[in-house]
Design a protein around this motif. Structure first.
Motif, PDB file in Angstrom:
ATOM      1  N   ARG A   1      -2.938   2.127   9.243  1.00 24.91           N
ATOM      2  CA  ARG A   1      -1.694   3.168   8.413  1.00 24.91           C
ATOM      3  C   ARG A   1      -2.083   4.812   8.369  1.00 24.91           C
ATOM      4  O   ARG A   1      -2.133   5.088   7.562  1.00 24.91           O
ATOM      5  CB  ARG A   1      -1.890   2.222   7.468  1.00 24.91           C
TER       6      ARG A   1
ATOM      7  N   LEU B   1      -7.032  -6.303   8.061  1.00 28.39           N
ATOM      8  CA  LEU B   1      -6.679  -6.389   9.734  1.00 28.39           C
ATOM      9  C   LEU B   1      -7.485  -5.434   9.838  1.00 28.39           C
ATOM     10  O   LEU B   1      -8.410  -4.503   9.273  1.00 28.39           O
ATOM     11  CB  LEU B   1      -5.352  -5.736   9.890  1.00 28.39           C
TER      12      LEU B   1
ATOM     13  N   ILE C   1      -6.928   1.293   6.473  1.00 33.23           N
ATOM     14  CA  ILE C   1      -7.358  -0.108   6.494  1.00 33.23           C
ATOM     15  C   ILE C   1      -5.867  -1.180   5.944  1.00 33.23           C
ATOM     16  O   ILE C   1      -5.466  -0.424   4.845  1.00 33.23           O
ATOM     17  CB  ILE C   1      -8.433  -0.409   6.050  1.00 33.23           C
ATOM     18  N   TYR C   2      -5.571  -1.896   7.198  1.00 27.54           N
ATOM     19  CA  TYR C   2      -4.159  -2.687   6.454  1.00 27.54           C
ATOM     20  C   TYR C   2      -5.071  -3.422   6.106  1.00 27.54           C
ATOM     21  O   TYR C   2      -5.725  -4.202   6.233  1.00 27.54           O
ATOM     22  CB  TYR C   2      -3.552  -3.154   7.211  1.00 27.54           C
TER      23      TYR C   2
ATOM     24  N   GLN D   1       0.866  -1.304  -0.224  1.00 24.35           N
ATOM     25  CA  GLN D   1       0.103  -0.208   0.211  1.00 24.35           C
ATOM     26  C   GLN D   1       0.700   1.161  -0.295  1.00 24.35           C
ATOM     27  O   GLN D   1       0.443   2.346   0.637  1.00 24.35           O
ATOM     28  CB  GLN D   1      -0.719   0.045   1.051  1.00 24.35           C
TER      29      GLN D   1
ATOM     30  N   GLU E   1      -5.150 -19.232  11.883  1.00 20.75           N
ATOM     31  CA  GLU E   1      -4.545 -18.599  13.214  1.00 20.75           C
ATOM     32  C   GLU E   1      -4.584 -19.073  14.144  1.00 20.75           C
ATOM     33  O   GLU E   1      -5.569 -19.983  14.652  1.00 20.75           O
ATOM     34  CB  GLU E   1      -5.475 -16.826  13.372  1.00 20.75           C
TER      35      GLU E   1
ATOM     36  N   VAL F   1      -7.393 -11.988  14.143  1.00 19.46           N
ATOM     37  CA  VAL F   1      -7.124 -10.121  13.878  1.00 19.46           C
ATOM     38  C   VAL F   1      -6.782  -9.848  12.765  1.00 19.46           C
ATOM     39  O   VAL F   1      -7.430  -8.760  12.377  1.00 19.46           O
ATOM     40  CB  VAL F   1      -5.459 -10.123  13.844  1.00 19.46           C
TER      41      VAL F   1
ATOM     42  N   TYR G   1       0.613 -16.989  11.758  1.00 16.55           N
ATOM     43  CA  TYR G   1      -0.113 -17.020  10.964  1.00 16.55           C
ATOM     44  C   TYR G   1      -0.045 -17.492  10.081  1.00 16.55           C
ATOM     45  O   TYR G   1       1.509 -17.773   9.253  1.00 16.55           O
ATOM     46  CB  TYR G   1      -0.443 -15.250  10.635  1.00 16.55           C
TER      47      TYR G   1
ATOM     48  N   TYR H   1      -5.059  -1.868  13.655  1.00 14.32           N
ATOM     49  CA  TYR H   1      -4.883  -2.074  12.782  1.00 14.32           C
ATOM     50  C   TYR H   1      -5.247  -0.189  12.232  1.00 14.32           C
ATOM     51  O   TYR H   1      -5.835  -0.618  11.876  1.00 14.32           O
ATOM     52  CB  TYR H   1      -4.143  -2.757  12.158  1.00 14.32           C
TER      53      TYR H   1
ATOM     54  N   GLU I   1       0.155   0.130  15.233  1.00 17.59           N
ATOM     55  CA  GLU I   1      -0.162  -0.939  15.694  1.00 17.59           C
ATOM     56  C   GLU I   1      -0.745  -0.594  17.478  1.00 17.59           C
ATOM     57  O   GLU I   1      -0.090  -0.166  18.228  1.00 17.59           O
ATOM     58  CB  GLU I   1       1.056  -2.265  15.840  1.00 17.59           C
TER      59      GLU I   1
ATOM     60  N   LYS J   1      -4.520  -5.852  19.847  1.00 21.33           N
ATOM     61  CA  LYS J   1      -4.386  -4.767  18.883  1.00 21.33           C
ATOM     62  C   LYS J   1      -5.300  -4.348  17.969  1.00 21.33           C
ATOM     63  O   LYS J   1      -5.635  -5.658  17.340  1.00 21.33           O
ATOM     64  CB  LYS J   1      -3.010  -5.234  18.389  1.00 21.33           C
TER      65      LYS J   1
END
Lengths: 529, 529
Positions: free
Chosen positions: B171, B139, B126-127, A132, A183, B108, A169, B169, B183, B167
């Protein structure tokens, strides 16, 4: 003959010929060790079957054009399962801390280049993050490479006793490995650093016994062996260099296949029959000090430098395990091979009833593999540091341990831990007594008692009892207007079946001594382990 | 005038106009609510500055062609920080469980389509996982969408009191938001379901006070307000519909900007001055019952149906908070606005010294924002279910709480919790007494005492003391050959400075009562909170 048992990943199926960083990238290391991390994770990789409500790969056509599901190979954890798992983590963490270990928590993704080249064929199972526009990253595949990275980033740290309990993962293909999760938790403890021989190795085994003793497991076995002994045996038998790994994998199957099958496999791989026979003569032995005696007295093996070095280590290890009072679960098993490539010393695997693989032709329940495994791997965690960092550790198979705990009835079958349910009742003109219920709840919370009450202003008594019982709450605190005026509340242990029990319908106690009375009955309550 | 304070994300900077699922995908919901989740996470998004050893975005040129670092915006947790964080999690989880909450642990990553369209502009943060031939996944960005998904997958669950500490995530772009992590932990508790009004809302606030009281914070404030009161005020003042959100954002800045600045901002957004003045007259008030009185007696506001409905809720809430004994931290603050879009009832934000933003022109330390925030959002967690599921909850800003705990000296500054270090000494012919040290360690572990010893066969005494002291171990168990022969060991509390203390050099005790003697001294030891 069925070589592949569901949830069981034979080492043979995975070739872990791994290239490390290109020589130019590794400073000062003339020898390129190979780091296959697959076999180490043997016990973690075979997972329990997904629970019934996990819709692995199914489209939920009923959900109105929308795909309402968790991704393939993942699951939600809640209720009884989550409670059991958290209790397991608390138990394990407690043992780790008791031995002076500290935690290292690493990010869920690493730079892609950190993970590249570490897992051989399994590298195709790595989840990549999309490009990204920033750094290329991948989800962590295990906890050993992150440890190695951290050690290399902190070169002043010469010794490190660390545990990490975290999800990893792997994009496993369900067609190949039915029921395998993508996972899942790994639970590792490692002691990195240079110490006098076998002391940390013994402590890791002591940690393993502490963990399973804390779980109240009264039957489990820790199989141990030594890389040098295996190396020595194979050399002495005349196994060609290029066959050492497939032969080790074959030997490793002796826990579930009879010797005849294993020998056939060796021959199929190109091993001469007489060599196979020599191996068969040696490896089908397990015990304790008697195995050490056997190795020392065998004409051929006693002349092998490797074997004798391994024996020396094992003798030392046994002495330390005796000092720790941790010998009784140990089985020195010459057939234990695991994935040899990165182990450099002692290796071990913990099995228990219900976890051992079925041996063909014998009446044993189908197990799900070992529940913990590890060993010494001196060339591994220094992979980024430019110098070897000796390391010994063990990995606990969380999912497998949980399914065994459930099978053994170690689950409370209660999602909630709530101890007390505050309720109220009244006749005509009953207000619901919400304020009083809240005040009592607040007193119980302040005393550390886990407490709930109905979120209705005027709840009916049967509904309150139902709410308490369906949540498995063991005790009710029942308020009545008259009783409260007289400074009393009723405490009732729920579910008493014995008609003759004087407290079957509850007991009136002074409001002032309510907490003490509640604690008395909660402590007396037999609870599922 | 500096509107943007580092680590501080003004709601204005984020426009949260979010599209939900396309109408055809939402069954039975005629009204399309908007679900911006950005502002809710206000307190979580502003992060503490990264620690000094975090190499955010820097290439480590020194590491010999290899990029040895964590990905941008992530960090490792170990040592004192990890220990502090784990203690915080234990404390918080303890409170949650005491109130009958259970955990929901979700994967996750979620299917990409589950997360799409939920976060408005923030969706670009968003990842995504790379398309590797299977389902497209991303994620998780927060814990609310997973909760909503789970509720929709389990429609028989009508009420759910769940916490999730995990956690998430994002970006984030470091250039924009210096020091922000990509994170980071979120710590949420939510009570979903239909109940009598304000009861769960009060319990969530009680949970918040229990958490901060358990952390021994003796000064914190819980600001509360109500969506309907704000709605009503804006309507009554004459704020045009399309300006409601920017005006709310402006009002929300009154905690750090003087009214003159906020008013200027409102006018810049197109609000008429007289309307701004009306708002200014109303919102710059905080207190308790007096605010309720004010609202009821104000000529305009008392005629607003929205305001009076909100007042009714707040009166009920105060009564319940009184029953819980949780009123004293509460500040009914008419300037608290937060991101309004998805809140439908009460809203709240917890601030403490060192966390409140600096008010321009006043001498206050630069804070880092609130430490917890939340409210009621009845249209949110039903987003996949096809029907609203009322929900009220709160989110704790873990990173911020940790940095405040450190600033307040609540960290033990000890990475390890080890209680006892077993050492040995001797003169000529000293063997190292490794076996004896191991035996004693094993006894201490069996008694639940966290214990270490040197991994050397023959360690020197000074080196053993150094190891104990650098790990912060408070107590040494010193073995000597003669003493042991006589059935005695020496116990020494380390670091005693008082020369007159009779135990300054340790005390000889019977081996048989060693555990009891150790426990006595460990319990007496003053430990950092």
């Amino acid at each position: 003959m069925r070589l592949f048992i569901p949830h069981f990943r034979p080492a043979l199926a995975r070739r872990h010929i791994v290239r490390t960083l290109a020589p130019s990238k590794i400073p000062c290391v003339p020898f390129l060790p190979r780091y296959p991390l697959g076999p180490r994770l043997y016990c973690n990789q075979a997972q329990t079957p997904p629970p019934i409500d996990d819709d692995m790969g199914k489209d939920d056509k009923a959900s109105k054009n929308f795909n309402l599901k968790v991704p393939k190979g993942t699951r939600d954890w809640t209720g009884e399962d989550a409670a059991l798992r958290d209790r397991l983590f608390d138990t394990v963490t407690d043992v780790f801390k008791r031995h002076g270990a500290t935690t290292l928590d690493t990010p869920v993704f690493e730079l892609k280049e950190i993970l590249s080249g570490k897992y051989g064929e399994d590298s195709k199972l790595i989840y990549d993050l999309q490009d990204q526009g920033g750094e290329l990253c991948s989800l962590r595949y295990d906890l050993t490479v992150p440890l190695a990275r951290w050690l290399a980033m902190n070169p002043s740290v010469q010794s490190f006793k660390r545990y990490q309990i975290a999800k990893v993962y792997r994009r496993d293909q369900p067609a190949m490995t039915k029921g395998r999760m993508r996972e899942f938790y790994q639970c590792d403890i490692d002691i990195a650093g240079s110490y006098d021989a076998m002391i940390p190795d013994a402590e890791v085994l002591k940690i393993a016994t502490d963990v399973f003793d804390s779980l109240d497991w009264d039957s489990y076995t820790i199989k141990i062996n030594h890389r040098k002994i295996l190396d020595g045996m194979f050399k002495a038998a005349g196994v060609p260099e290029d066959l050492i790994r497939p032969i080790s994998s074959a030997v490793d199957k002796l826990d579930k296949l009879p010797w005849s099958e294993v020998k056939k496999e060796m021959e199929t791989k190109g091993l001469a029959t007489d060599i196979a026979d020599k191996i068969g003569y040696w490896v089908q032995r397990k015990g304790g000090d008697d195995i050490i005696e056997f190795l020392k007295s065998d004409e051929t093996l006693s002349k092998s430098e490797d074997v004798m070095k391994g024996v020396q280590d094992m003798e030392q290890l046994f002495a330390y395990l005796d000092a720790f009072g941790a010998r009784k679960r140990i089985s020195f098993d010459l057939a234990l091979a695991r994935g040899l490539d990165y182990y450099t010393g002692v290796i071990y695997e913990v099995v228990t009833e219900g976890s051992a693989p079925r041996v063909q032709g014998q009446q044993q329940e189908i197990g799900v593999g070992s529940v913990a495994a590890g060993g010494r791997y001196d060339q591994l965690v220094g992979m980024f540091s430019g110098k070897p960092i000796p390391c010994v550790g063990i990995s606990f198979g969380i999912d497998r341990i949980i399914s065994i705990m459930k099978a053994r009835g170690q689950s409370t079958q209660r999602a909630k831990d709530v101890d007390a349910f505050v309720m109220a009742f009244g006749g005509k003109g009953f207000t619901g007594m919400l304020t009083e219920r809240m005040q009592v709840a607040q007193e119980l919370w302040a005393a550390g008692i886990k407490t709930e009450f109905s979120y209705k202003v005027k709840p009916k008594l049967p509904q309150q009892f139902k709410q308490a019982e369906s949540a498995g709450v063991p005790l009710a605190v029942i308020l009545g207007e008259d009783e409260l005026k007289n400074g009393k509340v009723k405490i009732k242990v729920l579910g008493i079946k014995d008609e003759s029990n004087p407290e079957k319908d509850g007991v009136l106690v002074e409001r002032a001594s309510m907490i003490a009375e509640i604690r008395k009955r909660l402590n007396a309550e037999p609870r599922a382990a």
